[in-house]
Design an enzyme around this catalytic site. Structure first.
Site, PDB file in Angstrom:
ATOM      1  CB  CYS A  57      -0.926  -0.008   1.206  1.00 21.24           C
ATOM      2  SG  CYS A  57      -1.931  -1.479   1.220  1.00 21.24           S
TER       3      CYS A  57
ATOM      4  CB  CYS B 194      -0.009   0.430   7.835  1.00 23.11           C
ATOM      5  SG  CYS B 194      -1.730   0.379   7.298  1.00 23.11           S
TER       6      CYS B 194
END
Lengths: 490, 722
Positions: A154, A474
């Site tokens: 991500c 994250c």
């Protein structure tokens, strides 16, 4: 990958859709009459405060003598759409192309002025494994401009941007385009390993007999396909499952998660309606209409959210389809330059890209705690404190994950026991935090989110008159990232 | 003691006097008191039962409580008290949820299954099971009655007859628990603490749901389950199952263990004659079993094992963080495997690439097999393998804290290795030698620092055999011993620490028994007959098979070495028999032929006719007075036992407990006899001496009882175990 995992992913995907559908009908109902539920909840999360209230800073600027200033000239993104909607028939490089062309249009950049292109992607389309190059060629960039693709779950487009920063800082480039694309409407589904092996041997089989005997060796079980899962390869745990455990570990309740999800959707709706999401470009989808808005923003009521069943840990989990980010198609792109070059070309940059860090930790129990680890580290590096930051943009993978990170950042015990720090860094004040919505509501095309975060920080700093912004995210693999962004003097 | 949350009474079990919760008299009384109070409290609509101890729900009944009973009746009444309490729990007017984290064994499981609902964490520490059979007992608080109804007859037999541990996911599939809860990672509290809290929160929610009838206890049965239930409903089918299970137990236990048979009886009575009869049989059989010598022997082993899992030499000055193993053979690779899988970096050094590759593959296979059984993930396997450094040189030995050599059993080679290694290791590094018979002091003779030299005798296969025999010389320092024990404990071993001498303790006991076995073979007892005589006595592996497993070459080597050291006492069978077998290539299982032929396919072991020919050429005449089956059994066992007692007499063995543990865990001495020392106690030293005297007349000094044994024979109040 086990069948049950595949099933979980599919079911989750379906439950996202169905949840979204049921929520969409309710939005209509709400629009007609009762909006009080939304308003009430909004009061809990205070709106941005006027810029005059910002305090004096620890540092006037983060410019360092002898270090090149690197600027964000501009950033754009395609509308983020729920997978399986209007973009369904495209390929990933088509979306990437749209973002790149959008950037060219927005900036009026001469195509041959770009020295290099770096693009992020997570789930790779095998035909376009270097999607950066395919998209660049299709977007009409000079075929003399090299392009490479990066992947870091991500935070892939964060990686693309910091790669660009590195190239410029090292004096190798002056103008770099970075971005990221994710296309969840189509994912590579493979034959089983045994089937692939048979098929590969088939290529090599010389005689008809050899081919027939290979064909004969195919069993029904070999035909079952392999699906990609949003699961950690190292632990085989799906991310939603890990997020649910993380929320439980930090004692985040279902109510807190639903409230935060609602906040995200409510703020996103407000930002969309208020025309704040200026990074979104219009995109004429071949064979379809022009798309110019994100389509996942659906503020509902707490009662509606409370009705949903947990999506991962059943029956007692707290993470649901509505308090998780949904599967999204989308692409983003930013133009990064050395300040001199930008000014020489007549640009008015939006922001300086300053210090950044990458962190990583246990991919099982701390999978989604990247922001907690990255934030104090990048602040320390910049010589700033949490109070110096005017604008926070954190990637919202799950409401539970955000709440867990906020609690971790507020905990001296956690800082001392797991981070080797003397004290906590503190949680960002909510009035500065993701005030234009976040991944939960705007959508989360894995590799495109990073650029959205950075561009949003730049835009919010301009709009609100702040000086420093912080991006944190994250990523799968137990990794994380944070970057400090400084407003360009207006 | 209990707290009411939202009309749910949360009872938190915590025995402050112990690391684990056990169902002692005190705990039972307290539990009854608390439950009565809860049942009397109208505000309480449901109950959650949970332990405050991180790794333990309830580990079982208090063994000491059972051991303290003098008569079967006393134990029976203990069982009946337990049955009564759990009956009340089962009939509770409000639902009780057992929230299980950590071990839930024996009486703990019986408690849990009497509750209306069970939730368990998926923690690695959470195990459910009925291990009573391993102590020669049975689940005596309703377990034999409730389990078959809950998990079905076949699964209940499997659980109670094997005593095996059941992991949470399996327990859920079996219907033993209703819900599973994931263990949590770091949060605002330690993972262990928060996981228990979380379990409690989830359990309280379910308790509320049960009280409000929002959660149902009954699980929808699948088709397979329905069919199984139907089939089990047919009396002839059940009869066949009892018969099959009975004959299987008889075959495996040779009838030497009473507990499994009593368990079958309890289950059968309960199902065929109803609850009242079932519970009565359970409590009576429990009482009877507690008084058997088998149960005492097994409980003795349990206590011994606990003792041998402690370091009695204090904390070593340094932790061993890097271990080096020399020789990547079967033993060396096995030692490396059990070291790296506990997270200790290990060098595996061999002299040839082929040897190293074989050893490396052995370690990999050992770990990979665990991934197939799902006790390890492939990532964990890879992480563990990354701790292993296979090499041909002495690189990095300067950082080793301990070296264990497992090279060929030859004193001159061992001397060479000592010198080579001491040239490269740091001063604090311990040199351990894995030898099965060579005296450590002889090996240490080549060392410049004998205080750092110690023997660590592992048993093959290292990853399966629990025992580690540590041998100290009179020069070995206490810290060296402490360190070796610490490493062994880390490797998961049960440890005995013995004095130095030829064959130490274990090999020294085994050698005379094997010599006697060879004599029996020479006297015309076939390998199969010999095996059935030994297994019939309770040895898990027959003597002929054991010789094949150990390796005929190793046996020959040891027999010759120890024969030289101890003289005619170690005689009996002719060593030449073994040597001749080795010459012909009959080295045992590893060479495909020994006493038996080891084919890849056939299940039935065939006797090696080549070995039979050799035996014929060394034929002895069996003296009829001492050649009955029972005589042969006692000839084998008495030589073993006498040597063990002699080891204690000479101070090689520090105490009888370690003697029993070593014999059972290292050599397969019949567990139902509890080890050579407990055997002497229960059989009677005087009777054993009488038998030996008879054998002595026929064969001579190999059967001369040692002084300590004679002392015990003379004075029946002298016992090895209190």
């Amino acid at each position: 990958m086990s069948l049950s995992l595949i099933r979980t992913v599919l079911l989750t995907a379906f439950s996202f859709c169905s949840a979204a559908r049921s929520l969409s009908t309710s939005v209509h109902l709400q629009a007609q009459g009762n909006v009080s539920g939304v308003m009430l909840t909004c009061e809990k999360w205070k709106m941005p405060i006027p810029f005059s209230q910002y305090n004096s800073k620890s540092k006037k600027t983060l410019a360092k003598p002898g270090v090149k200033n690197i600027v964000l000239v501009d950033g754009v993104r395609t509308p983020f759409l729920q997978s399986g909607t209007t973009y369904a028939d495209l390929m990933p490089h088509d979306l990437a192309r749209a973002a790149l062309q959008g950037l060219l249009n927005r900036t009026g950049l001469p195509k041959d002025a770009v020295d290099y292109i770096v693009y992020g992607t997570v789930i790779q389309e095998v035909k376009t494994s270097n999607v950066a190059r395919e998209a660049a060629l299709g977007a009409g960039f000079s075929d003399k401009t090299p392009a490479h693709t990066v992947t870091m779950a991500c935070i892939s487009s964060n990686q693309a941007m910091t790669t660009a920063v590195g190239l410029i800082a090292a004096g190798q480039c002056d103008a770099v385009v970075a971005g990221g694309v994710e296309f969840m409407s189509d994912v590579p589904i493979r034959h089983s390993r045994k089937m692939r092996k048979t098929m590969l041997s088939l290529n090599k089989a010389k005689t008809l007999g050899a081919r027939l005997s290979l064909l004969g060796s195919i069993r029904l079980a070999h035909l079952s396909p392999e699906l990609p899962a949003v699961a950690e390869f190292s632990t085989a745990e799906t991310m939603g499952h890990s997020a649910d455990r993380l929320a439980a570990a930090f004692g985040v309740s279902r109510l807190e998660q639903d409230e935060f999800a609602l906040r995200s959707h409510t703020l996103a709706k407000k930002a969309q309606d208020g025309g704040m999401l200026s990074d979104v470009i219009s995109f004429k989808v071949p064979g379809r209409d022009i798309v110019s808005k994100d389509n996942g923003i659906r503020p509902a009521t707490m009662e509606q959210l409370a009705k949903l069943k947990p999506a991962f840990i059943k029956p007692h989990g707290t993470v649901t389809a509505a308090n998780s980010s949904f599967l999204t198609d989308g692409a983003s792109a930013v133009l990064i330059m050395s300040e001199e070059k930008a000014l020489a070309m007549g640009y008015k940059p939006k922001a300086y890209l300053r210090d950044f860090v990458y962190v990583s930790q246990d991919p099982k129990d701390q999978l989604l705690l990247g922001p907690t680890y990255a934030t104090p580290k990048v602040l320390e590096k910049s010589g700033l404190t949490l109070n110096d930051i005017d604008v926070f943009e954190f990637h919202e993978a799950f409401a539970g994950q955000i709440m867990a990170n906020l609690k971790a950042m507020e905990s001296d015990w956690f800082a001392q026991t797991y981070m080797g720090r003397k004290t906590k860094v503190g949680a960002p004040p909510m009035e500065k935090f993701n005030t234009w919505g976040g991944s939960l509501s705007l959508g989360h095309p894995f590799a495109a989110t990073g650029c959205r975060l950075v561009t949003t920080v730049a835009h919010r700093l301009q709009k609100e008159g702040g000086q420093y912004g912080l991006v944190a995210a994250c990523a799968a693999g137990g990794q994380g990232h944070a970057m400090v962004i400084e407003a360009y003097p207006q | 003691i209990y707290e009411v949350k939202d009309n749910v009474a949360v009872v938190r079990i915590n025995d402050p006097t112990s690391k684990v919760n056990t169902l002692s008299r005190h705990m039972q009384a307290e539990m009854v008191e608390v439950m009565n109070e809860i049942w009397g409290n109208a505000a309480v609509k449901s109950v959650v039962l949970i332990s405050r101890k991180p790794g333990c729900f309830i580990a079982g009944a208090d063994i000491n409580m059972i051991q303290a009973c003098k008569t079967a009746e006393e134990v029976t009444s203990l069982s009946q008290e337990g049955q009564k309490i759990f009956d009340q729990v089962e009939k509770s007017p409000i639902p009780i949820v057992a929230a299980i984290n950590g071990s839930c064994l024996g009486g703990g499981l019986e408690f849990a299954i009497a509750c209306q609902y069970r939730i368990a964490t998926k923690s690695k520490k959470t195990i459910l099971g009925t291990p009573e059979v391993m102590l020669g007992l049975l689940p005596g608080a309703g377990g034999t009655q409730r389990l078959p109804k809950m998990v079905g007859l076949p699964a209940a037999f499997d659980m109670m007859l094997t005593g095996k541990n059941i992991r949470p996911d399996k327990a859920k599939k079996m219907g033993l628990v209703h819900q599973l809860v994931d263990p949590l990672g770091p949060g605002l509290k330690s993972p262990e603490e928060r996981t228990i809290e979380y379990l409690e929160e989830v359990a309280v929610d379910f308790a509320k749901g049960l009280a409000g009838k929002k959660v149902t206890v009954e699980k929808k049965k699948g088709l397979v389950q329905k069919i199984q239930d139907f089939v089990m409903g047919l009396p002839p089918v059940r009869k066949q199952i009892y018969k099959t299970v009975h004959s299987k137990v008889m075959k495996q236990s040779k009838g030497l263990y009473p507990a499994p048979l009593k368990i079958i009886e309890c289950i059968q009575t309960g199902i065929e004659k109803g609850n009242a009869a079932g519970y009565l049989t359970e409590s009576q059989n429990f009482g009877k079993l507690a008084m058997t010598s088998e149960s005492r022997a097994l409980i003795g082993l349990y206590h011994g094992q606990v003792t041998c899992k402690k370091n009695h030499f204090g904390k070593p000055e340094r932790d061993v963080k890097k271990l080096a193993v020399l020789g990547a053979g079967l033993m060396g690779a096995g030692i490396a495997q059990v070291t790296i899988d506990k997270g200790v970096a290990t060098i595996l050094k061999d002299t040839t690439e082929e040897g190293l590759a074989r050893g490396h593959q052995q370690v990999y296979k050992g770990l990979n097999d665990k991934t197939k059984k799902k006790s390890l993930t492939t990532f964990e396997r890879d992480g563990i393998m990354s701790l292993l450094s296979g090499q041909l040189d002495y690189r990095d030995f300067e950082n080793a804290d301990m070296v264990i050599e497992a090279v060929f059993e030859d004193l001159s080679i061992k001397h060479k290795v000592v010198k080579e290694v001491e040239a490269v290791i740091p001063p604090h590094c311990i040199f351990a030698t894995n030898t099965s018979a060579l005296p450590i002091k002889d090996i240490a003779a080549a060392s410049k620092r004998p205080e750092k030299v110690i023997g660590m005798h592992y048993f093959s296969p290292v990853d399966k055999m629990q025992l580690l025999e540590i041998i100290t010389t009179n020069k070995t320092s206490k810290d060296t011993t402490a360190s070796a024990v610490a490493v062994g404990l880390k490797q998961g071993k049960v440890i005995i620490v013995v004095g130095d001498g030829p064959g130490f303790y274990t090999t020294r006991c085994l050698a005379p028994m094997l010599a006697e076995a060879v004599r029996a073979l020479q006297e015309g007892v076939g390998p199969k007959k010999l095996d059935s005589l030994t297994t019939g006595f309770g040895f898990p592996v027959g003597a002929a098979t054991l010789a094949d497993e150990v390796g005929i070459d190793v046996a020959a080597h040891v027999a010759e070495d120890l024969g030289k050291a101890f003289g005619t006492r170690f005689g009996g069978g002719n060593v030449e028999v073994l040597k001749m077998m080795v010459q012909k290539g009959f080295k045992g299982r590893k060479s495909g032929k020994g006493c038996y032929v080891y084919g890849a396919k056939s299940k039935e072991k065939k006797v090696n006719s080549g070995a039979e020919d050799i035996l014929k050429s060394f034929k002895l005449t069996a003296p009829p007075a001492v050649s009955a089956d029972e005589d042969i059994q006692y000839r084998l066992v008495s030589r073993f036992v006498n040597e063990a007692v002699l080891c204690l007499q000479e101070g090689i063995l520090p105490d009888p407990v370690q003697g029993d543990i070593g014999a059972v865990f290292g050599l397969g001495f019949p567990p139902c006899l509890g080890g050579p020392f407990r055997f002497v106690d229960s059989h009677g030293a005087d009777k054993l001496v009488q038998k030996m005297k008879r054998f002595e007349e026929a064969y001579g000094n190999q059967f001369t009882p040692c002084q300590l044994l004679l002392d015990h024979a003379k004075d029946s109040s002298k016992r090895f175990h209190k």
